[in-house]
Motif scaffolding. Structure first.
Motif, mmCIF file in Angstrom:
data_model
loop_
_atom_site.group_PDB
_atom_site.id
_atom_site.type_symbol
_atom_site.label_atom_id
_atom_site.label_comp_id
_atom_site.label_asym_id
_atom_site.label_seq_id
_atom_site.Cartn_x
_atom_site.Cartn_y
_atom_site.Cartn_z
ATOM 1 N N LEU A 158 0.833 -1.211 0.000
ATOM 2 C CA LEU A 158 0.000 0.000 0.000
ATOM 3 C C LEU A 158 0.865 1.256 0.000
ATOM 4 O O LEU A 158 0.574 2.224 -0.707
ATOM 5 C CB LEU A 158 -0.935 0.005 1.213
ATOM 6 N N LEU A 159 1.950 1.227 0.781
ATOM 7 C CA LEU A 159 2.785 2.432 0.867
ATOM 8 C C LEU A 159 3.623 2.636 -0.385
ATOM 9 O O LEU A 159 3.821 3.775 -0.820
ATOM 10 C CB LEU A 159 3.673 2.364 2.119
ATOM 11 N N SER A 160 4.103 1.542 -0.987
ATOM 12 C CA SER A 160 4.891 1.778 -2.196
ATOM 13 C C SER A 160 3.989 2.262 -3.324
ATOM 14 O O SER A 160 4.403 3.095 -4.136
ATOM 15 C CB SER A 160 5.752 0.577 -2.597
ATOM 16 N N ASN A 161 2.734 1.778 -3.358
ATOM 17 C CA ASN A 161 1.779 2.346 -4.323
ATOM 18 C C ASN A 161 1.570 3.835 -4.057
ATOM 19 O O ASN A 161 1.599 4.649 -4.982
ATOM 20 C CB ASN A 161 0.404 1.677 -4.188
ATOM 21 N N ALA A 162 1.348 4.168 -2.780
ATOM 22 C CA ALA A 162 1.069 5.565 -2.432
ATOM 23 C C ALA A 162 2.206 6.463 -2.930
ATOM 24 O O ALA A 162 1.972 7.544 -3.476
ATOM 25 C CB ALA A 162 0.884 5.706 -0.926
ATOM 26 N N ILE A 163 3.451 5.976 -2.779
ATOM 27 C CA ILE A 163 4.595 6.773 -3.253
ATOM 28 C C ILE A 163 4.615 6.828 -4.787
ATOM 29 O O ILE A 163 4.786 7.896 -5.375
ATOM 30 C CB ILE A 163 5.924 6.196 -2.698
ATOM 31 N N SER A 164 4.373 5.664 -5.426
ATOM 32 C CA SER A 164 4.427 5.641 -6.899
ATOM 33 C C SER A 164 3.395 6.542 -7.552
ATOM 34 O O SER A 164 3.627 7.067 -8.636
ATOM 35 C CB SER A 164 4.158 4.240 -7.440
ATOM 36 N N TYR A 165 2.211 6.650 -6.910
ATOM 37 C CA TYR A 165 1.136 7.396 -7.558
ATOM 38 C C TYR A 165 0.948 8.792 -6.956
ATOM 39 O O TYR A 165 -0.143 9.346 -6.969
ATOM 40 C CB TYR A 165 -0.159 6.567 -7.539
ATOM 41 N N THR A 166 2.037 9.318 -6.367
ATOM 42 C CA THR A 166 1.989 10.672 -5.824
ATOM 43 C C THR A 166 3.074 11.502 -6.503
ATOM 44 O O THR A 166 4.176 11.012 -6.743
ATOM 45 C CB THR A 166 2.192 10.629 -4.284
ATOM 46 N N LEU A 167 2.718 12.725 -6.822
ATOM 47 C CA LEU A 167 3.663 13.577 -7.558
ATOM 48 C C LEU A 167 4.659 14.225 -6.607
ATOM 49 O O LEU A 167 4.483 14.208 -5.382
ATOM 50 C CB LEU A 167 2.896 14.661 -8.325
ATOM 51 N N GLU A 168 5.705 14.801 -7.181
ATOM 52 C CA GLU A 168 6.747 15.514 -6.423
ATOM 53 C C GLU A 168 6.129 16.419 -5.359
ATOM 54 O O GLU A 168 5.143 17.107 -5.640
ATOM 55 C CB GLU A 168 7.540 16.432 -7.364
ATOM 56 N N GLY A 169 6.730 16.412 -4.190
ATOM 57 C CA GLY A 169 6.299 17.343 -3.154
ATOM 58 C C GLY A 169 5.053 16.893 -2.392
ATOM 59 O O GLY A 169 4.553 17.615 -1.536
ATOM 60 N N GLY A 170 4.584 15.697 -2.672
ATOM 61 C CA GLY A 170 3.365 15.220 -2.005
ATOM 62 C C GLY A 170 3.624 14.642 -0.618
ATOM 63 O O GLY A 170 4.747 14.691 -0.103
ATOM 64 N N ARG A 171 2.559 14.068 -0.033
ATOM 65 C CA ARG A 171 2.669 13.509 1.309
ATOM 66 C C ARG A 171 1.959 12.155 1.372
ATOM 67 O O ARG A 171 0.904 11.963 0.765
ATOM 68 C CB ARG A 171 2.021 14.473 2.309
ATOM 69 N N VAL A 172 2.574 11.225 2.100
ATOM 70 C CA VAL A 172 1.985 9.902 2.323
ATOM 71 C C VAL A 172 1.922 9.684 3.821
ATOM 72 O O VAL A 172 2.920 9.899 4.522
ATOM 73 C CB VAL A 172 2.855 8.806 1.649
ATOM 74 N N LYS A 173 0.753 9.306 4.309
ATOM 75 C CA LYS A 173 0.607 9.247 5.771
ATOM 76 C C LYS A 173 -0.097 7.963 6.208
ATOM 77 O O LYS A 173 -1.018 7.496 5.553
ATOM 78 C CB LYS A 173 -0.212 10.455 6.231
#
Ligand code: ADP
Length: 265
Positions: A158-173
């Protein structure tokens, strides 16, 4: 419905009656169709990297490439596609093991914060290279009963997806809440990102095997299209549920409910 009839005769050859057999084969047929669809999907997924490996290797072998930099870039493609085949086969084997329930869970007390911290460590460099901030809001005293390796796999996907599908400067929590009481007490994990989101029409299908919203993007981020179906199965093995909420252009939240305690045997 499968239908069969057998006429029955006495020893002296006299007709006694007919035995009718009715068998409900709906479930069996459904499984057969699912299996052949899976085989078709797998073959298709494997063909793409194999074709790339063959094609680029052939070009190199034919001696048509004189430029060393070009040759090197072809070799890199061959290497990456090999890597991709490896991941695909790993995920396919994993999924078939989980689906046939050949994965006995080993429940143990898990310190949630430490588990998440160790996953964040692994993901830190890929988050950093995309200027994505990783955050967690998890109380230090939180323990839960789970199969730690499997729980790690759930969060990792879930977290690696969240990183892959988030653009520069985003946040994953990752944050947690408790829901329910007593024996039904659940831990709710919210894994949210500020990424590209998932279109409404795709939401019901993203837990399906090989389903991707954007194949090209998934491929370039190293995706196999199997991560979420593995997650769903692992969550269900833990008697939990997983669902998703998303808005395109704003972000996605996966909501994971897992029992705090299990009946240990
Ligand atoms: P993949 O290996 O392609 O990431 P998954 O099964 O993990 O496959 O996910 C299926 C699809 O769901 C992805 O291809 C992507 O389109 C979508 N998806 C999953 N997680 C997210 C997310 N956090 N944000 C946006 N889209 C996502």
């Amino acid at each position: 419905l499968h239908f069969d009839s057998v006429p029955m005769f006495e020893n002296d050859g006299c007709y006694r009656g007919t035995l009718f057999l009715l068998q409900d084969v709906t479930e069996i047929r459904k499984l057969e169709v699912m299996r052949s669809e899976f085989v078709a999907n797998v073959s298709h997924e494997l063909k793409t990297p194999i074709a790339a490996v063959k094609g680029f290797a052939e070009t190199l072998l034919s001696g048509g490439v004189k430029d060393e930099d070009v040759a090197r870039s072809f070799l890199q493609i061959i290497y990456d596609e090999g890597d991709r085949l490896n991941r695909l086969i790993g995920d396919i084997l994993e999924l078939s093991k989980i689906e046939s329930r050949r994965v006995p869970l080993e429940y143990e007390p898990v310190h949630v914060r430490s588990l998440l911290a160790s996953i964040f460590e692994v993901l830190a460099s890929s988050a950093k290279s995309h200027s994505i901030v990783l955050m967690m809001e998890v109380p230090d005293e939180l323990y839960m009963e789970a199969d730690e390796d499997r729980l790690r796999q759930i969060f990792m996907n879930l977290l690696s997806n969240a990183i892959s599908y988030t653009l520069e400067g985003g946040r994953v929590k990752v944050s947690v809440e408790t829901v329910g009481e007593g024996e039904d007490e659940n831990i709710r994990f919210l894994i949210s990102d500020t990424g590209i989101g998932i279109p409404k029409k795709d939401l019901p299908r993203i837990f399906e095997r090989f389903y991707r919203v954007d194949k090209a993007r998934s491929r370039s981020s190293g995706g196999t299209g199997l991560g979420l179906s593995i997650v769903k199965h692992l969550v269900e093995l833990h008697h939990g549920t997983v669902r998703v909420e998303s808005k395109t252009g704003q972000g996605t939240t996966f909501i994971l409910d897992l029992p705090l305690l299990h009946e240990l045997n």
